[in-house]
Design a protein around this motif. Structure first.
Motif, PDB file in Angstrom:
ATOM      1  N   VAL A  92       0.540   4.004  -6.820  1.00  0.00           N
ATOM      2  CA  VAL A  92       0.306   3.241  -8.046  1.00  0.00           C
ATOM      3  C   VAL A  92       1.641   2.689  -8.562  1.00  0.00           C
ATOM      4  N   LYS A  93       2.694   3.463  -8.392  1.00  0.00           N
ATOM      5  CA  LYS A  93       4.032   3.017  -8.834  1.00  0.00           C
ATOM      6  C   LYS A  93       4.451   1.741  -8.109  1.00  0.00           C
TER       7      LYS A  93
ATOM      8  N   ILE B 165      -3.888  -6.776  -9.038  1.00  0.00           N
ATOM      9  CA  ILE B 165      -3.664  -5.400  -8.565  1.00  0.00           C
ATOM     10  C   ILE B 165      -4.142  -5.232  -7.127  1.00  0.00           C
ATOM     11  N   ILE B 166      -5.334  -5.728  -6.815  1.00  0.00           N
ATOM     12  CA  ILE B 166      -5.840  -5.532  -5.440  1.00  0.00           C
ATOM     13  C   ILE B 166      -5.085  -6.407  -4.433  1.00  0.00           C
ATOM     14  N   GLU B 167      -4.639  -7.578  -4.856  1.00  0.00           N
ATOM     15  CA  GLU B 167      -3.840  -8.413  -3.965  1.00  0.00           C
ATOM     16  C   GLU B 167      -2.497  -7.748  -3.669  1.00  0.00           C
ATOM     17  N   ALA B 168      -1.908  -7.128  -4.703  1.00  0.00           N
ATOM     18  CA  ALA B 168      -0.643  -6.397  -4.516  1.00  0.00           C
ATOM     19  C   ALA B 168      -0.863  -5.219  -3.581  1.00  0.00           C
ATOM     20  N   ALA B 169      -1.980  -4.507  -3.765  1.00  0.00           N
ATOM     21  CA  ALA B 169      -2.292  -3.355  -2.903  1.00  0.00           C
ATOM     22  C   ALA B 169      -2.446  -3.799  -1.449  1.00  0.00           C
TER      23      ALA B 169
ATOM     24  N   LYS C 166      -1.140  -6.437   0.050  1.00  0.00           N
ATOM     25  CA  LYS C 166       0.172  -6.821   0.591  1.00  0.00           C
ATOM     26  C   LYS C 166       1.010  -5.595   0.934  1.00  0.00           C
ATOM     27  N   LEU C 167       0.965  -4.595   0.064  1.00  0.00           N
ATOM     28  CA  LEU C 167       1.741  -3.369   0.299  1.00  0.00           C
ATOM     29  C   LEU C 167       1.206  -2.594   1.502  1.00  0.00           C
TER      30      LEU C 167
ATOM     31  N   ALA D  94       4.976  -2.062  -9.668  1.00  0.00           N
ATOM     32  CA  ALA D  94       6.230  -2.806  -9.482  1.00  0.00           C
ATOM     33  C   ALA D  94       5.965  -4.174  -8.860  1.00  0.00           C
ATOM     34  N   GLN D  95       5.031  -4.214  -7.909  1.00  0.00           N
ATOM     35  CA  GLN D  95       4.686  -5.474  -7.233  1.00  0.00           C
ATOM     36  C   GLN D  95       4.079  -6.474  -8.214  1.00  0.00           C
ATOM     37  N   VAL D  96       3.215  -5.984  -9.106  1.00  0.00           N
ATOM     38  CA  VAL D  96       2.552  -6.866 -10.083  1.00  0.00           C
ATOM     39  C   VAL D  96       3.488  -7.194 -11.241  1.00  0.00           C
ATOM     40  N   GLY D  97       4.409  -6.241 -11.522  1.00  0.00           N
ATOM     41  CA  GLY D  97       5.331  -6.436 -12.648  1.00  0.00           C
ATOM     42  C   GLY D  97       4.780  -5.888 -13.949  1.00  0.00           C
TER      43      GLY D  97
END
Length: 200
Positions: free
Chosen positions: A33-34, A15-19, A21-22, A38-41
């Motif tokens: 959060v949406k 989750i934090i890695e996706a955050a 990157k975004l 979606a990034q994490v799946g």
């Protein structure tokens, strides 16, 4: 129980890695959060099983970034060898190599989070930067102790200047979309810094 904890830690890391990157791609104001889900799946509900809000994700992310940056500077410090200016140059050079591998995300994410203007997150970011500068100061202090760095130098100012050198170079590199090698540009800047702090 151990497996469940590992699964939780793994999901939080995702989750934090996706955050990160975004934020790096779109800016912190567009982080939702949406989008993270979606990034994490996974579903948004699954995100909320680990974090209560976007703010808590950002807080956890800041803690992770702090840990990574401090670890970069600590990795090479084990052992009883004296701390020379070559030692410090190597540690910071390796730090730049690690920053390059991470695409400079750490410093950019901190800047983006600060831009949100949230007092609590800004305080946390300031504390993280303070610890980072303190770690640089420890490195220079060891250099004074071992006879490599001038005794009459203002260690707080010197550590802050070294931080400014690192962050400034990373910012220029990120804005130019990495069109030069961080480690090469660092080598020329380090020579100027080294001449200023070296024991005469």
């Amino acid at each position: 129980m151990v497996t469940k904890r590992k699964n939780t830690e793994f999901r939080q890391q995702q989750i934090i890695e996706a955050a990160a990157k975004l934020i790096f791609k779109y800016g912190s104001e567009h982080l939702t959060v949406k989008r993270i889900a979606a990034q994490v799946g996974i579903s948004e509900a699954a995100i909320y099983r680990h974090f209560t809000s976007k703010k808590s994700i950002l807080s956890f992310l800041l803690s992770h970034i702090e840990e990574v940056l401090l670890r970069d500077i600590s990795t090479e410090r084990a052992g009883t060898e004296p701390v020379t200016l070559d030692t410090i140059e190597k540690i910071i050079g390796n730090h730049f190599s690690a920053i390059d591998l991470r695409k400079g995300i750490s410093f950019q994410v901190i800047a983006e989070i600060i831009s949100l203007g949230d007092r609590k997150l800004n305080k946390q970011a300031a504390q993280a930067i303070g610890k980072y500068i303190s770690r640089l100061k420890e490195l220079l202090t060891d250099g004074v102790r071992d006879g490599a760095v001038r005794k009459d130098i203002d260690l707080e100012a010197s550590a802050t200047l070294l931080f400014a050198l690192i962050q400034g170079l990373v910012n220029i590199w990120a804005l130019s979309e990495g069109n030069f090698k961080l480690t090469e540009k660092y080598a020329s800047l380090w020579q100027i810094y080294r001449d200023a702090v070296a024991r005469r």
